[in-house]
Design an enzyme around this catalytic site. Structure first.
Site, PDB file in Angstrom:
ATOM      1  N   HIS A  93      -4.769   1.567   7.361  1.00 30.78           N
ATOM      2  CA  HIS A  93      -3.416   2.115   7.514  1.00 30.78           C
ATOM      3  C   HIS A  93      -3.186   3.240   6.491  1.00 30.78           C
ATOM      4  CE1 HIS A  93       1.091   1.617   8.112  1.00 30.78           C
ATOM      5  NE2 HIS A  93       1.031   2.274   6.969  1.00 30.78           N
ATOM      6  N   GLU A  94      -3.571   2.971   5.241  1.00 32.19           N
ATOM      7  CA  GLU A  94      -3.361   3.982   4.193  1.00 32.19           C
ATOM      8  C   GLU A  94      -4.263   5.202   4.414  1.00 32.19           C
ATOM      9  OE1 GLU A  94      -0.774   3.565   2.634  1.00 32.19           O
ATOM     10  OE2 GLU A  94      -0.552   1.420   3.032  1.00 32.19           O
ATOM     11  N   HIS A 117      -2.803   7.592   6.802  1.00 29.10           N
ATOM     12  CA  HIS A 117      -1.794   8.497   6.225  1.00 29.10           C
ATOM     13  C   HIS A 117      -2.443   9.788   5.705  1.00 29.10           C
ATOM     14  CE1 HIS A 117       2.021   6.399   6.381  1.00 29.10           C
ATOM     15  NE2 HIS A 117       1.518   5.297   5.836  1.00 29.10           N
ATOM     16  N   GLY A 171       0.843  -1.191   0.000  1.00 28.10           N
ATOM     17  CA  GLY A 171       0.000   0.000   0.000  1.00 28.10           C
ATOM     18  C   GLY A 171       0.878   1.240   0.000  1.00 28.10           C
ATOM     19  N   CYS A 182       5.472  -0.148   7.414  1.00 21.74           N
ATOM     20  CA  CYS A 182       5.150   1.074   6.685  1.00 21.74           C
ATOM     21  C   CYS A 182       6.396   1.489   5.902  1.00 21.74           C
ATOM     22  CB  CYS A 182       4.748   2.175   7.667  1.00 21.74           C
ATOM     23  SG  CYS A 182       4.346   3.740   6.856  1.00 21.74           S
ATOM     24  N   LEU A 183       6.212   1.805   4.620  1.00 20.22           N
ATOM     25  CA  LEU A 183       7.364   2.180   3.787  1.00 20.22           C
ATOM     26  C   LEU A 183       8.020   3.472   4.280  1.00 20.22           C
ATOM     27  CD1 LEU A 183       5.887   1.350   0.252  1.00 20.22           C
ATOM     28  CD2 LEU A 183       7.512  -0.018   1.601  1.00 20.22           C
ATOM     29  N   GLN A 224       2.916  10.006   1.182  1.00 13.43           N
ATOM     30  CA  GLN A 224       4.220   9.332   1.315  1.00 13.43           C
ATOM     31  C   GLN A 224       5.158   9.673   0.170  1.00 13.43           C
ATOM     32  OE1 GLN A 224       2.299   5.274   2.181  1.00 13.43           O
ATOM     33  NE2 GLN A 224       4.189   5.196   3.370  1.00 13.43           N
TER      34      GLN A 224
HETATM   35 NI    NI Z   1       2.364   3.389   5.871  1.00 12.03          NI
END
Ligand code: NI
Length: 170
Positions: free
Chosen positions: A135-136, A139, A46, A93-94, A51
């Site tokens: 989660h996304e 963000h 995701g 998480c990236l 991000q």
């Molecule tokens: Ni994330």
């Protein structure tokens, strides 16, 4: 805009920003293409627009591709219109590489969003897909996994992140 794009890392302040809705006439196709390329390259399941530094309410996800089952989704102006149950699960998480945080969330949701063709969709998600979408969506509201933890748990995972990626004074 071509990918893969640089992924912002916490504590970049853009990751703590509430993003603006995408306008109906806003063409997101190029950004979405670059975001998928960035997500698959990372590799992740995701990726939210903030991000990659775009402070708009949009995320992409594909929870199945790592298991050989491609299920790409583009979610524009997403909102949760129904949620049920609670479950705890590990989330990476990236933007916080190397950290897994154990987060409690509803485990069944109905997500309403606009797709890339401008069609409004209501989709029922459960398990990992429900977790990933939430989660996304977090963000887009400037929330990261650390914000979902108790103060004690947050101290532990934040310390492990600082060790891996020391935050240098400017
Ligand atoms: Ni994330």
């Amino acid at each position: 805009m071509t990918g893969p794009l640089p992924i912002l890392r916490w504590p970049d302040p853009r990751l703590a920003t509430v993003c603006a809705p995408v306008a109906a006439d806003d063409d997101m196709a190029d950004l979405v293409r670059a975001m998928f390329e960035t997500m698959y390259d990372a590799p992740g399941r995701g990726l939210a627009a903030p991000q990659v530094g775009v402070l708009k309410r949009l995320f992409v996800m594909d929870c199945g591709w790592k298991d050989g089952d491609m299920t790409p989704m583009v979610c524009i102006n997403p909102e949760i219109i129904r949620s049920e149950g609670m479950a705890s699960g590990a989330e990476g998480c990236l933007s916080i590489p190397g950290v897994l945080a154990e987060v409690m969330r509803p485990d069944r949701i109905t997500l309403r969003y606009r797709d890339l063709d401008g069609v409004t969709r209501d989709v029922d998600l459960d398990g990992f897909e429900a977790r990933c979408a939430q989660h996304e969506l977090d963000h887009l509201d400037g929330i990261i996994t650390f914000d979902r933890l108790s103060p004690e748990a947050r101290r532990v995972v934040e310390a492990s992140y600082s060790v891996s990626f020391p935050v240098r004074p400017a």
